[in-house]
Design an enzyme around this catalytic site. Structure first.
Site, PDB file in Angstrom:
ATOM      1  N   LEU A  56      37.616  34.537  40.067  1.00  0.00           N
ATOM      2  CA  LEU A  56      38.207  33.288  40.190  1.00  0.00           C
ATOM      3  C   LEU A  56      39.831  33.343  40.384  1.00  0.00           C
ATOM      4  O   LEU A  56      40.674  34.384  39.735  1.00  0.00           O
ATOM      5  CB  LEU A  56      38.031  32.222  39.255  1.00  0.00           C
ATOM      6  CG  LEU A  56      36.846  31.680  39.142  1.00  0.00           C
ATOM      7  CD1 LEU A  56      36.348  31.038  37.898  1.00  0.00           C
ATOM      8  CD2 LEU A  56      36.807  30.641  40.563  1.00  0.00           C
ATOM      9  N   GLY A  57      40.494  32.815  41.324  1.00  0.00           N
ATOM     10  CA  GLY A  57      42.099  32.921  41.478  1.00  0.00           C
ATOM     11  C   GLY A  57      42.500  32.053  42.881  1.00  0.00           C
ATOM     12  O   GLY A  57      41.571  31.934  43.755  1.00  0.00           O
ATOM     13  N   TYR A 117      52.713  34.129  37.020  1.00  0.00           N
ATOM     14  CA  TYR A 117      51.342  34.624  37.568  1.00  0.00           C
ATOM     15  C   TYR A 117      50.984  35.630  36.609  1.00  0.00           C
ATOM     16  O   TYR A 117      49.639  35.876  36.402  1.00  0.00           O
ATOM     17  CB  TYR A 117      51.679  35.298  39.113  1.00  0.00           C
ATOM     18  CG  TYR A 117      50.460  35.916  39.495  1.00  0.00           C
ATOM     19  CD1 TYR A 117      49.655  35.008  40.209  1.00  0.00           C
ATOM     20  CD2 TYR A 117      50.397  37.441  39.520  1.00  0.00           C
ATOM     21  CE1 TYR A 117      48.521  35.908  41.057  1.00  0.00           C
ATOM     22  CE2 TYR A 117      49.296  38.039  40.031  1.00  0.00           C
ATOM     23  CZ  TYR A 117      48.358  37.048  40.744  1.00  0.00           C
ATOM     24  OH  TYR A 117      47.202  37.982  41.376  1.00  0.00           O
ATOM     25  N   LYS A 121      47.577  35.606  34.309  1.00  0.00           N
ATOM     26  CA  LYS A 121      46.496  36.636  34.462  1.00  0.00           C
ATOM     27  C   LYS A 121      46.186  37.348  32.962  1.00  0.00           C
ATOM     28  O   LYS A 121      45.150  37.517  32.784  1.00  0.00           O
ATOM     29  CB  LYS A 121      46.925  37.460  35.363  1.00  0.00           C
ATOM     30  CG  LYS A 121      46.972  37.224  37.145  1.00  0.00           C
ATOM     31  CD  LYS A 121      45.461  36.897  37.192  1.00  0.00           C
ATOM     32  CE  LYS A 121      45.346  36.316  38.777  1.00  0.00           C
ATOM     33  NZ  LYS A 121      44.193  35.906  39.180  1.00  0.00           N
ATOM     34  N   LEU A 144      45.801  44.146  47.496  1.00  0.00           N
ATOM     35  CA  LEU A 144      44.619  43.875  47.917  1.00  0.00           C
ATOM     36  C   LEU A 144      44.638  44.142  49.532  1.00  0.00           C
ATOM     37  O   LEU A 144      45.173  43.186  50.266  1.00  0.00           O
ATOM     38  CB  LEU A 144      43.689  42.817  47.650  1.00  0.00           C
ATOM     39  CG  LEU A 144      43.129  42.755  46.004  1.00  0.00           C
ATOM     40  CD1 LEU A 144      42.692  41.615  45.774  1.00  0.00           C
ATOM     41  CD2 LEU A 144      42.142  44.048  45.670  1.00  0.00           C
TER      42      LEU A 144
END
Length: 208
Positions: A56-57, A117, A121, A144
Site C-alpha cells: 500500500l502507498g 514521507y 514509512k 523503483l
C-alpha cells in the site's frame, strides 16, 4: 496485498486489469473492499493464508493532502497488519522505502514532505513489527523501475541513482516467504536497497 501460495488473492479498493496470457493470473482472485473498513472486510480474505504481502502507498500529489497521504501509507498498512494478525497469518511482508525512519522530525508542510514521507514509512514499519508475526519482513527499495509506468521524475533520476525493478522486489519478497515456510527464516528482518539489489542479481537479473 497478495496472499500466497498456489492460489492468490488481491484485496483493494478496486479491481485492476490483468495482463492476458501471463502465468498465474488465472489463479488470482481480486477482492474489492472498503479501505476505511479494511480491518473487518479483509478478515475473511486473510483467513487460512500463509503470507500477506502489503504494498500500500500513494504520493502526496495523488492523495491531495498530507492527512490523506498518512491515512494510506500508515493507517491502512496498520489496519492490514492488524487484520492479518487477527486472522492468524504467520508471515507479513511490507514494501516500505529506503530511508524510512519513525524517529525523524517531520511536519505536514509540503516543503518538508520528504521528511514526512520517511517518518510515515517508519511508523508503518513499526505498526507491522509490533504485531508480533512469526516473520515480519520489511523491504526498503530505493528508486523503483516501474517500466512504462515510471513517473517523470523517476525516469530522470533512475540512471543517476540506480534502481531496482518492481518485479525483482516481488521475487525477493516471495523468496523470503518461501524461506520462512521452509523453516529457514523467522523473526523480523529488514532488507535495505543493497540487499535487494544483491538478491535480484543472484536471481540472474542484475538491477540497473
Amino acid at each position: 496485498m497478495l496472499l500466497l501460495p498456489a492460489a492468490a488473492a488481491a484485496t483493494g479498493r478496486r479491481e485492476v486489469p490483468l495482463p492476458t496470457g501471463q502465468l498465474g493470473t488465472s489463479k488470482l482472485q481480486q477482492i474489492t473492499i472498503n479501505m476505511d473498513n479494511l480491518t473487518t472486510e479483509a478478515a475473511d480474505a486473510f483467513k487460512g493464508v500463509d503470507a500477506v504481502f502489503c504494498a500500500l502507498g500513494t504520493t502526496r500529489s495523488d492523495a491531495g493532502s498530507a492527512e490523506i497521504f498518512k491515512k494510506v501509507d500508515h493507517d491502512y498498512v496498520a489496519a492490514a497488519a492488524a487484520a492479518a494478525k487477527t486472522a492468524g497469518v504467520p508471515y507479513f511482508g511490507l514494501v516500505s522505502a529506503q530511508g524510512a525512519n519513525a524517529a525523524i522530525p517531520a511536519n505536514d508542510w509540503k516543503l518538508f514532505h520528504g521528511l514526512l514521507y520517511s517518518k510515515t514509512k517508519g511508523l508503518a514499519e513499526n505498526a507491522v513489527t509490533s504485531q508480533g508475526f512469526a516473520r515480519a519482513a520489511i523491504f526498503r527499495p530505493g528508486m523503483l523501475d516501474r517500466g512504462d509506468k515510471a513517473r517523470g521524475i523517476e525516469k530522470i533520476f533512475m540512471p543517476i541513482m540506480g534502481s531496482i525493478r518492481v518485479s525483482d522486489v516481488a521475487k525477493v519478497m516471495i523468496a523470503d516467504a518461501e524461506a520462512f515456510k521452509a523453516g529457514k527464516a523467522s523473526g523480523t528482518a529488514v532488507f535495505e536497497m543493497k540487499a535487494l539489489q544483491q538478491a535480484a542479481a543472484a536471481a540472474g537479473r542484475s538491477p540497473q
